[in-house]
Design an enzyme around this catalytic site. Structure first.
Site, PDB file in Angstrom:
ATOM      1  N   LYS A 116       2.187  -7.292   5.909  1.00  0.00           N
ATOM      2  CA  LYS A 116       1.785  -6.587   4.678  1.00  0.00           C
ATOM      3  C   LYS A 116       0.517  -7.186   4.060  1.00  0.00           C
ATOM      4  O   LYS A 116      -0.300  -6.459   3.490  1.00  0.00           O
ATOM      5  CB  LYS A 116       2.925  -6.619   3.668  1.00  0.00           C
ATOM      6  CG  LYS A 116       4.135  -5.770   4.105  1.00  0.00           C
ATOM      7  CD  LYS A 116       5.144  -5.693   2.968  1.00  0.00           C
ATOM      8  CE  LYS A 116       6.564  -5.475   3.477  1.00  0.00           C
ATOM      9  NZ  LYS A 116       6.787  -4.162   4.077  1.00  0.00           N
ATOM     10  N   LYS A 158       7.567  -9.590  -2.218  1.00  0.00           N
ATOM     11  CA  LYS A 158       7.875  -8.966  -0.925  1.00  0.00           C
ATOM     12  C   LYS A 158       7.590  -9.910   0.225  1.00  0.00           C
ATOM     13  O   LYS A 158       6.569 -10.593   0.231  1.00  0.00           O
ATOM     14  CB  LYS A 158       7.005  -7.711  -0.721  1.00  0.00           C
ATOM     15  CG  LYS A 158       7.382  -6.560  -1.617  1.00  0.00           C
ATOM     16  CD  LYS A 158       6.243  -5.575  -1.743  1.00  0.00           C
ATOM     17  CE  LYS A 158       6.301  -4.502  -0.684  1.00  0.00           C
ATOM     18  NZ  LYS A 158       5.386  -3.384  -1.031  1.00  0.00           N
ATOM     19  N   GLY A 165      13.448  -2.823   3.801  1.00  0.00           N
ATOM     20  CA  GLY A 165      13.830  -3.147   2.421  1.00  0.00           C
ATOM     21  C   GLY A 165      14.301  -4.581   2.222  1.00  0.00           C
ATOM     22  O   GLY A 165      14.715  -4.946   1.129  1.00  0.00           O
ATOM     23  N   HIS A 208       7.362   7.773  -2.938  1.00  0.00           N
ATOM     24  CA  HIS A 208       6.954   7.191  -1.662  1.00  0.00           C
ATOM     25  C   HIS A 208       6.424   8.329  -0.793  1.00  0.00           C
ATOM     26  O   HIS A 208       7.174   9.230  -0.417  1.00  0.00           O
ATOM     27  CB  HIS A 208       8.148   6.504  -0.975  1.00  0.00           C
ATOM     28  CG  HIS A 208       7.841   5.995   0.403  1.00  0.00           C
ATOM     29  ND1 HIS A 208       7.829   4.663   0.727  1.00  0.00           N
ATOM     30  CD2 HIS A 208       7.515   6.655   1.548  1.00  0.00           C
ATOM     31  CE1 HIS A 208       7.508   4.521   2.009  1.00  0.00           C
ATOM     32  NE2 HIS A 208       7.324   5.726   2.529  1.00  0.00           N
ATOM     33  N   ARG A 297       4.408   1.985  14.543  1.00  0.00           N
ATOM     34  CA  ARG A 297       5.415   2.459  15.499  1.00  0.00           C
ATOM     35  C   ARG A 297       5.805   3.884  15.145  1.00  0.00           C
ATOM     36  O   ARG A 297       5.340   4.428  14.149  1.00  0.00           O
ATOM     37  CB  ARG A 297       6.652   1.577  15.391  1.00  0.00           C
ATOM     38  CG  ARG A 297       7.145   1.548  13.928  1.00  0.00           C
ATOM     39  CD  ARG A 297       8.496   0.913  13.754  1.00  0.00           C
ATOM     40  NE  ARG A 297       8.749   0.496  12.402  1.00  0.00           N
ATOM     41  CZ  ARG A 297       9.385   1.222  11.478  1.00  0.00           C
ATOM     42  NH1 ARG A 297       9.809   2.437  11.755  1.00  0.00           N
ATOM     43  NH2 ARG A 297       9.586   0.739  10.261  1.00  0.00           N
TER      44      ARG A 297
HETATM   45  P1  ADP Z   1      11.389   3.719   8.533  1.00  0.00           P
HETATM   46  O1  ADP Z   1      10.262   3.551   7.570  1.00  0.00           O
HETATM   47  O2  ADP Z   1      11.017   4.287   9.839  1.00  0.00           O
HETATM   48  O3  ADP Z   1      12.586   4.312   7.937  1.00  0.00           O
HETATM   49  P2  ADP Z   1      12.713   1.242   8.260  1.00  0.00           P
HETATM   50  O4  ADP Z   1      11.884   0.201   7.598  1.00  0.00           O
HETATM   51  O5  ADP Z   1      13.817   1.868   7.505  1.00  0.00           O
HETATM   52  O6  ADP Z   1      11.712   2.263   8.875  1.00  0.00           O
HETATM   53  O7  ADP Z   1      13.276   0.627   9.585  1.00  0.00           O
HETATM   54  C1  ADP Z   1      13.629   1.410  10.696  1.00  0.00           C
HETATM   55  C2  ADP Z   1      14.676   0.697  11.460  1.00  0.00           C
HETATM   56  O8  ADP Z   1      14.218  -0.535  11.887  1.00  0.00           O
HETATM   57  C3  ADP Z   1      15.924   0.452  10.693  1.00  0.00           C
HETATM   58  O9  ADP Z   1      17.002   0.479  11.600  1.00  0.00           O
HETATM   59  C4  ADP Z   1      15.683  -0.928  10.147  1.00  0.00           C
HETATM   60  O10 ADP Z   1      16.897  -1.540   9.823  1.00  0.00           O
HETATM   61  C5  ADP Z   1      14.991  -1.562  11.315  1.00  0.00           C
HETATM   62  N1  ADP Z   1      14.023  -2.587  10.983  1.00  0.00           N
HETATM   63  C6  ADP Z   1      12.976  -2.478  10.164  1.00  0.00           C
HETATM   64  N2  ADP Z   1      12.263  -3.595  10.146  1.00  0.00           N
HETATM   65  C7  ADP Z   1      12.873  -4.461  10.979  1.00  0.00           C
HETATM   66  C8  ADP Z   1      12.602  -5.793  11.414  1.00  0.00           C
HETATM   67  N3  ADP Z   1      11.555  -6.471  10.977  1.00  0.00           N
HETATM   68  N4  ADP Z   1      13.451  -6.357  12.293  1.00  0.00           N
HETATM   69  C9  ADP Z   1      14.493  -5.680  12.765  1.00  0.00           C
HETATM   70  N5  ADP Z   1      14.786  -4.411  12.407  1.00  0.00           N
HETATM   71  C10 ADP Z   1      14.001  -3.811  11.529  1.00  0.00           C
HETATM   72  P1  ADP Z   2       9.590  -2.184   3.901  1.00  0.00           P
HETATM   73  O1  ADP Z   2       8.733  -2.929   4.867  1.00  0.00           O
HETATM   74  O2  ADP Z   2      10.890  -2.819   3.665  1.00  0.00           O
HETATM   75  O3  ADP Z   2       9.653  -0.735   4.239  1.00  0.00           O
HETATM   76  P2  ADP Z   2       7.732  -1.434   1.754  1.00  0.00           P
HETATM   77  O4  ADP Z   2       6.613  -2.282   1.305  1.00  0.00           O
HETATM   78  O5  ADP Z   2       7.404  -0.254   2.575  1.00  0.00           O
HETATM   79  O6  ADP Z   2       8.803  -2.348   2.500  1.00  0.00           O
HETATM   80  O7  ADP Z   2       8.539  -0.975   0.474  1.00  0.00           O
HETATM   81  C1  ADP Z   2       9.756  -0.279   0.595  1.00  0.00           C
HETATM   82  C2  ADP Z   2      10.060   0.412  -0.713  1.00  0.00           C
HETATM   83  O8  ADP Z   2      10.161  -0.529  -1.785  1.00  0.00           O
HETATM   84  C3  ADP Z   2       9.024   1.402  -1.186  1.00  0.00           C
HETATM   85  O9  ADP Z   2       9.167   2.666  -0.580  1.00  0.00           O
HETATM   86  C4  ADP Z   2       9.307   1.441  -2.674  1.00  0.00           C
HETATM   87  O10 ADP Z   2      10.419   2.230  -2.971  1.00  0.00           O
HETATM   88  C5  ADP Z   2       9.641   0.004  -2.982  1.00  0.00           C
HETATM   89  N1  ADP Z   2       8.420  -0.739  -3.367  1.00  0.00           N
HETATM   90  C6  ADP Z   2       7.654  -1.493  -2.569  1.00  0.00           C
HETATM   91  N2  ADP Z   2       6.618  -2.023  -3.244  1.00  0.00           N
HETATM   92  C7  ADP Z   2       6.725  -1.581  -4.520  1.00  0.00           C
HETATM   93  C8  ADP Z   2       5.953  -1.766  -5.724  1.00  0.00           C
HETATM   94  N3  ADP Z   2       4.867  -2.537  -5.739  1.00  0.00           N
HETATM   95  N4  ADP Z   2       6.362  -1.134  -6.839  1.00  0.00           N
HETATM   96  C9  ADP Z   2       7.468  -0.361  -6.851  1.00  0.00           C
HETATM   97  N5  ADP Z   2       8.232  -0.147  -5.751  1.00  0.00           N
HETATM   98  C10 ADP Z   2       7.874  -0.747  -4.602  1.00  0.00           C
HETATM   99 MG    MG Z   3       8.066   0.597   4.290  1.00  0.00          MG
END
Ligand code: ADP
Ligand code: ADP
Ligand code: MG
Length: 649
Positions: A116, A158, A165, A208, A297
């Site tokens: 990130k 984060k 999440g 989002h 991906r």
């Molecule tokens: P999307 O944005 O496609 O919904 P998610 O962040 O929800 O992606 O992750 C997709 C899948 O990959 C989920 O099954 C999540 O639990 C898994 N996942 C995401 N990040 C990781 C990671 N760093 N290591 C292992 N599994 C991950």
């Molecule tokens: P992940 O890698 O787990 O998907 P993201 O950075 O994509 O993490 O964030 C996942 C979710 O968390 C976002 O879709 C949003 O709902 C919340 N989020 C992330 N960053 C912020 C922020 N700066 N302010 C408010 N919500 C956030």
């Molecule tokens: Mg994300």
């Protein structure tokens, strides 16, 4: 085109990739762990290689074993799916070093965009707005605290390597910062092997919105419009759709343009998703928007993009990985109608989303659902294990309008039959019927704000009595009915039996009365007055060897004959025994024999399906014994900690 590929994944995404490969004449190799020996993705592949024990750290995350399996079977390329190794740059490099094509971007572009912090730097340089914050390398707690104070609370901490999440904490004030930082770092380290964090301003009422991009080896980059994934629980997506409701043409142009420039900046190859947050709910031309991260991906929710464009994104991935140019230029990519995807998970929303595992007694879509796309890797008879995540299927509907797609989804969710493990079908339906969701007035906090209403169960007395009545009604054409039983009951008198049963795991006794000439009894709880409200008829009933499952629009009542097995029903002294709520791994034990605990104190943590379940003391007391150790695999109901019996007063 590639001739043979290995899919380094499991579940629905492995099956979905194989379907396209087969259509294109590409042979497929599956890999599997112990728990997945009988899994559908193994049966679907042309060949399958066992790569280790059930925990993913010993199988699906083992780079060496996955590459050895590709070599042994002569696969030319590896598709990583999502999750597991999909965003692991070392894995992409290892594939290349082994002479295998990694179906995705190069390790180098993953390093630039996968983390990130690095991705935000690339975005800034490409002129893409990012959420204000701190994403530097210096991780000194005092410095991080100063940065948070400077950004202004609330802030979001984060994990730089985060995903799904995890490793994310919202901090309301400076006093909370140190504790939140420590817990975010701990979770980041254990989930991703990297404790580094970044700090961001919290975007208010965020939508989002993410943009699908694609690049090839010939310098072409296109976007394939946006998806809206604002319906989230704990920062994880629940329902996704395309296009984003209320998206203005001007904002779409800006965001899609920004996504393309980001991909171009690193010479991106393959499928990727650029995620943004839009502030204040609306997607008007002037709405503030910020880049948050890029997923290098294929995304879980890619089918909604496929539904509105008619494209097959896995086919595009395979073509790009084969060295072909992108199949279409930007101007030739168009969208039609609206698509919605729901993530069907084996969990019980009414019990705090507790994962639900075990054998699937039945799994079927209604006949009326012929236009609904189902992506799954589970069948009736399969066992859902605690080792992987709880998503067992995705359903995708497409309609000329958003309302059409939503109505179609509600209809399937009502009629869907999943018996055995509990699923979130009723919760998904409640969301799709939520007044604000219906009109597209959503932000990522919607589910959290309305959680109680969205997870309220509609299973009450009437449903339980109805399920029990079904169990006690002799099957059609059975040899005997209660009226021909020669056991001395007087003809003409209503016949009443007292029946002990186990309903949703709880021992209960019912009084069943068969009115003259009827085979289905009227049922009341033993000792209760005669039946009050009319019993609600189940949507479907599924018979199991020791009972039945009655389904009521996506919710389940499980009725079993008692087995008189001591472990089966926990009707012991409330609070004396602390048992595992689910099959899983004992992650933490916080107490030892002799410790004094207060009601609400944490005793142990059980981890299953990537979720941690904290078990707390139900009363004040003293720990009599600890029956499990950290790292141990336990079955549901296993005794973990027992408290000394309460002194009789
Ligand atoms: P999307 O944005 O496609 O919904 P998610 O962040 O929800 O992606 O992750 C997709 C899948 O990959 C989920 O099954 C999540 O639990 C898994 N996942 C995401 N990040 C990781 C990671 N760093 N290591 C292992 N599994 C991950
Ligand atoms: P992940 O890698 O787990 O998907 P993201 O950075 O994509 O993490 O964030 C996942 C979710 O968390 C976002 O879709 C949003 O709902 C919340 N989020 C992330 N960053 C912020 C922020 N700066 N302010 C408010 N919500 C956030
Ligand atoms: Mg994300």
């Amino acid at each position: 085109m590639l001739k043979k590929i290995l899919i380094a994944n499991r579940g629905e995404i492995a099956c979905r990739i194989m379907r396209t490969a087969r259509r294109l004449g590409v042979a497929t190799v599956a890999v599997y762990s112990d728990a997945d020996r009988e899994a559908l993705h193994v049966a679907t592949a042309d060949e399958a290689v066992h790569i280790g024990p059930s925990p993913s750290t010993e199988s699906y995350l083992r780079i060496d074993r996955v590459i050895a399996a590709a070599r042994a079977t002569g696969a030319e390329a590896i598709h990583p799916g999502y999750g597991f190794l999909a965003e692991n740059a070392d894995f992409a490099d290892a594939c290349k070093a082994a002479g295998l094509v990694f179906i995705g971007p190069s390790g180098a572009s993953m390093r630039q965009l996968g983390g990130k912090a690095a991705a935000k730097a690339v975005a800034r340089a490409a002129g893409v707005p990012v959420v204000p914050g701190y994403d530097g390398a210096d991780q000194t707690p005092a410095l991080l605290r100063r940065e948070a104070d400077r950004i202004g609370y609330p802030v979001m901490i984060k994990a730089v390597a985060g995903g799904g999440g995890r490793g994310m904490r919202l901090v309301e004030s400076g006093e909370q910062f140190a504790a939140a930082l420590e817990s975010a770092q701990r979770e980041a380290l254990s989930s991703f092997g990297d404790a580094a964090v970044l700090i961001e301003k919290v975007v208010q009422q965020p939508r989002h919105v993410e943009v699908q991009v694609f690049g090839d080896r010939h310098g072409n980059v296109v976007h394939i419009f946006e998806r809206d994934c604002s319906l989230q629980r704990r920062n994880q997506k629940v329902i996704e759709e395309a296009p984003a409701p209320g998206m203005s043409a001007a904002l779409r142009e800006k965001m899609c343009g920004a996504a393309v420039s980001l991909a171009r900046a690193v010479g991106y190859e393959g499928a990727g998703t650029v995620e943004f947050l839009v502030e204040d709910g609306s997607l008007g031309p002037e709405a503030p928007w910020y880049f948050i991260e890029m997923n290098t991906r294929l995304q879980v929710e890619h089918p909604v993009t496929e539904a509105i464009t008619g494209l097959d994104l896995v086919e595009w991935q395979l073509r790009v990985a084969s060295g072909e140019p992108l199949p279409l230029e930007q101007g030739a990519i168009t969208m039609h109608g609206h698509a919605i995807e729901v993530r069907l998970c084996a969990e019980d929303p009414a019990q705090g989303f507790l994962p639900s595992i075990g054998r699937i007694a039945a799994f079927a879509l209604p006949d009326s659902a012929e236009d609904v796309r189902l992506e799954t890797a589970v069948r009736a008879g399969d066992v859902i294990s605690p080792f992987y995540d709880s998503m067992i299927a995705k359903l995708i509907t497409h309609g000329a309008t958003r309302d059409e797609a939503a109505d179609a989804m509600v209809a399937v969710l009502k009629q869907l039959v999943v018996a055995g493990p509990r699923v979130n079908a009723a919760f998904l339906r409640a969301l799709l019927e939520h007044a604000d969701v219906r009109v597209g007035r959503m932000d990522t906090g919607l589910i959290g704000r309305d959680l109680a209403a969205l997870t309220r169960t509609h299973i009450g007395n009437s449903e339980v009595m109805s399920a029990v009545a079904r169990l006690l009604a002799p099957a059609e054409g059975a040899a005997s009915d209660p009226w021909s039983a020669g056991d001395g009951f007087q003809l003409g008198a209503p016949r009443t039996l007292t029946v002990p049963l186990v309903v949703n795991g709880e021992a209960r006794t019912f009084a069943a009365t068969w009115p003259r000439g009827e085979t289905t009894p009227h049922v009341v709880a033993a000792g209760a007055a005669a039946a009050g409200s009319e019993a609600r008829a189940p949507t479907a009933c599924v018979t199991a060897h020791d009972g039945l499952y009655a389904l009521f629009e996506g919710e389940q009542v499980e009725v079993r004959w008692p087995t008189y097995d001591a472990d089966d029903v926990d009707n012991g002294h409330a609070g004396d025994a602390v048992r595992a709520p689910i099959n899983g791994k004992v992650a933490r034990i916080f107490v030892k024999a002799g410790d004094t605990v207060a009601k609400g104190d944490r005793l142990a943590v059980v981890e299953a399906m990537k979720m941690e379940h904290v078990l707390a003391a139900a009363r004040d007391g003293v720990v009599a014994s600890v029956a499990a150790s950290e790292g141990q695999q336990v079955n549901q109901g296993a005794l973990l900690v027992s408290l000394e019996e309460e002194a009789q007063s």
